[in-house]
Design a protein around this motif. Structure first.
Motif, PDB file in Angstrom:
ATOM      1  N   HIS A  71      -8.502   0.756  -2.101  1.00 31.47           N
ATOM      2  CA  HIS A  71      -7.111   0.895  -1.920  1.00 31.47           C
ATOM      3  C   HIS A  71      -6.943   2.298  -3.138  1.00 31.47           C
ATOM      4  CE1 HIS A  71      -2.542   0.308  -1.669  1.00 31.47           C
ATOM      5  NE2 HIS A  71      -2.445   1.424  -2.554  1.00 31.47           N
ATOM      6  N   HIS A  73      -5.701   6.509  -3.743  1.00 29.85           N
ATOM      7  CA  HIS A  73      -4.967   7.671  -3.380  1.00 29.85           C
ATOM      8  C   HIS A  73      -5.839   9.104  -4.365  1.00 29.85           C
ATOM      9  CE1 HIS A  73      -1.376   5.443  -2.074  1.00 29.85           C
ATOM     10  NE2 HIS A  73      -1.909   4.623  -2.857  1.00 29.85           N
ATOM     11  N   GLU A 138     -11.721   3.620  -0.101  1.00 29.70           N
ATOM     12  CA  GLU A 138     -10.719   3.974   0.886  1.00 29.70           C
ATOM     13  C   GLU A 138      -9.748   5.055   0.208  1.00 29.70           C
ATOM     14  OE1 GLU A 138      -6.466   2.834   2.329  1.00 29.70           O
ATOM     15  OE2 GLU A 138      -7.452   3.220   0.277  1.00 29.70           O
ATOM     16  N   LYS A 140      -6.513   7.563   0.908  1.00 23.52           N
ATOM     17  CA  LYS A 140      -5.291   7.496   1.579  1.00 23.52           C
ATOM     18  C   LYS A 140      -4.622   9.134   1.539  1.00 23.52           C
ATOM     19  CE  LYS A 140      -3.532   2.839   0.285  1.00 23.52           C
ATOM     20  NZ  LYS A 140      -4.086   2.407   1.402  1.00 23.52           N
ATOM     21  N   THR A 170     -11.002   6.518   5.777  1.00 24.84           N
ATOM     22  CA  THR A 170      -9.690   7.168   5.598  1.00 24.84           C
ATOM     23  C   THR A 170      -8.362   6.456   6.265  1.00 24.84           C
ATOM     24  OG1 THR A 170      -9.999   8.374   7.825  1.00 24.84           O
ATOM     25  CG2 THR A 170     -10.863   9.308   5.688  1.00 24.84           C
ATOM     26  N   THR A 171      -7.302   6.592   5.516  1.00 16.94           N
ATOM     27  CA  THR A 171      -6.143   5.986   5.828  1.00 16.94           C
ATOM     28  C   THR A 171      -4.981   7.142   5.807  1.00 16.94           C
ATOM     29  OG1 THR A 171      -6.784   3.946   4.694  1.00 16.94           O
ATOM     30  CG2 THR A 171      -4.450   4.335   5.311  1.00 16.94           C
ATOM     31  N   LEU A 173      -1.374   7.926   5.595  1.00 17.84           N
ATOM     32  CA  LEU A 173      -0.166   7.158   4.962  1.00 17.84           C
ATOM     33  C   LEU A 173       0.875   8.347   5.079  1.00 17.84           C
ATOM     34  CD1 LEU A 173       1.192   5.101   3.269  1.00 17.84           C
ATOM     35  CD2 LEU A 173      -0.029   6.113   1.128  1.00 17.84           C
ATOM     36  N   HIS A 176       4.684   7.304   3.392  1.00 22.58           N
ATOM     37  CA  HIS A 176       4.654   7.196   2.100  1.00 22.58           C
ATOM     38  C   HIS A 176       6.115   7.388   1.193  1.00 22.58           C
ATOM     39  CE1 HIS A 176       2.212   7.880  -2.041  1.00 22.58           C
ATOM     40  NE2 HIS A 176       2.738   6.505  -2.138  1.00 22.58           N
ATOM     41  N   ASP A 209      -1.370   3.224   7.286  1.00 19.62           N
ATOM     42  CA  ASP A 209      -0.606   2.456   6.238  1.00 19.62           C
ATOM     43  C   ASP A 209       0.859   2.969   6.147  1.00 19.62           C
ATOM     44  OD1 ASP A 209       0.017   0.893   3.987  1.00 19.62           O
ATOM     45  OD2 ASP A 209      -1.635   1.791   2.725  1.00 19.62           O
TER      46      ASP A 209
END
Length: 402
Positions: A71, A73, A138, A140, A170-171, A173, A176, A209
């Motif tokens: 997790h 960013h 990971e 985001k 890659t996620t 988001l 957000h 996400d």
């Protein structure tokens, strides 16, 4: 093609289930062929057909699966150091906002920076994680909050995996935060979902996400994003129960979420639902620490219901400017009460589970040879040290880096 070899004179924490929590094999040998583990066990039991392989002595060091930060960013523009300083000098949240701080400043900086500049900064952050034995990160989106910038962030994340020896997951988001001056429902329907569709069409996204909180999006709004993800065949995960409980976790489990992250305000019923859905709880002590939170995740409920617990940095410029997964392990133990074995599982096998990865996170026959070799003898030392990086070397896909 890599030449086969065997690592000898090592203690191996396989992270296989066992009474010690580590799956320890002492005086071990570990055989690597074509980037994968083909045998692991006591040296005296090594099969004859592996006896002629090149031996790489490890001097009694400890080997674990390479770490996984599940997790982050780490693609973003600008810095929030100034507002950190302002708060410590007595400024209120409103003062910081009036001065252009908060997530608005990160969104503005991320929108204004080029892909080249975003990539340059993100590579520095990725390198810091790699240097601590991390093999998978990971990453985001979520600091664009417009169509073009969300896609730009995902392109940058993909390039990190192309330019560094690390796996990048890659996620998307997009859900957000609500952009200034825009209705949340309008944003979901006219920006977030169209951007997700394009990201999927361009092969930029591995999972989806959202942030389900009173300051972000409701469960009903996140549900629309998850329905689109489901239609596209993308797995989901969710920021939920960080500051309050507004029903995010039941929604996540309804969609079979790979993970539910933060979870400070999750209940026993939420933990039970996660267990039934097979969702991993991702604990993020960096944000808990930075925000001076007092509500801890229900660790005992997760244990009681056999919910796997992962640990991650949540590296971001606002609530968790934490660039050390090793420190996150220590914080998970000190702040949340995890055992060192739980913390190591949280950054290896359970982190892999939180990302839907089944070829790494444990040391076993057939798995990728993604390994970390440490200048320590006992695995508990990894979570014990504060600000200490005992990495000797990393093995990525069978390639030993030094």
């Amino acid at each position: 093609m890599l030449n086969p070899y065997v690592l000898v004179d090592v203690t191996v924490a396989t992270m296989a289930p066992g009474n010690d929590g580590y799956g320890l094999v002492r005086d071990a040998s570990l055989v690597v062929v074509d980037g994968h583990i083909t045998w692991i066990g006591p040296s005296g039991d090594r099969p004859e057909h592996y006896t002629d392989l090149e031996e790489k002595p490890c001097g009694g060091r400890l080997i674990t699966p390479a770490l996984i930060d599940c997790h982050t960013h780490i693609v973003y523009g600008g810095t929030r150091a100034r507002e950190f300083e302002m708060r410590l000098n007595g400024a209120s949240y409103e003062d910081v906002s009036r001065a252009g701080g908060g997530i608005v400043s990160t969104v503005s900086a991320t929108r204004n920076q080029s892909e080249v500049d975003l990539l340059h900064a993100a590579l520095v952050r990725a390198d810091a994680l790699i240097a601590q034995g991390v093999s998978a990160i990971e990453i985001k989106s979520g600091y664009g909050l417009d169509y073009d910038t969300e896609l730009k962030m995902l392109r940058v994340a993909r390039k990190i995996g192309e330019q560094r020896p690390v796996r990048v997951i890659t996620t998307f988001l997009g859900a957000h935060a609500v952009p200034d001056g825009m209705d949340a429902d309008v944003y979901i329907d006219t920006v977030c979902i169209p951007a997700l569709e394009t990201a999927h069409a361009e092969g930029l996204v591995d999972m989806v996400d959202g942030f389900c909180e009173g300051i972000a999006f409701s469960a009903t709004q996140i549900e629309r994003v998850f329905e689109k993800a489901q239609a596209l065949g993308l797995p989901v995960k969710l920021h939920s129960d960080q500051l309050s409980n507004i029903g995010g976790t039941p929604l996540a489990t309804q969609f079979g979420a790979l993970s539910v992250d933060h979870v400070e305000y999750a209940t026993d019923a939420d933990a039970k639902a996660m267990a039934q859905a097979g969702s991993t709880a991702v604990l993020l002590p960096g944000a808990f620490y930075t925000l001076h939170e007092t509500q801890k995740p229900p660790v005992q409920a997760f244990r009681d219901h056999h919910v796997p617990m992962a640990v991650a940095t949540d590296w971001n410029p606002g609530s968790s400017p934490l660039g050390s997964l090793l420190l996150a392990m220590n914080m998970a133990c000190t702040l949340f009460g995890l055992t060192p074995a739980e913390a190591l599982a949280g950054t290896t096998c359970h982190a892999a589970r939180a990302l839907g990865l089944d070829d790494c996170g444990v040391i076993a026959t057939g798995k990728r040879a993604d390994l970390a070799i440490w200048n320590i003898e006992e695995p508990g030392e990894l979570a014990y040290g504060i600000g200490i990086n005992p990495l000797h070397t990393r093995v990525f896909g069978g390639v030993m880096e030094r």
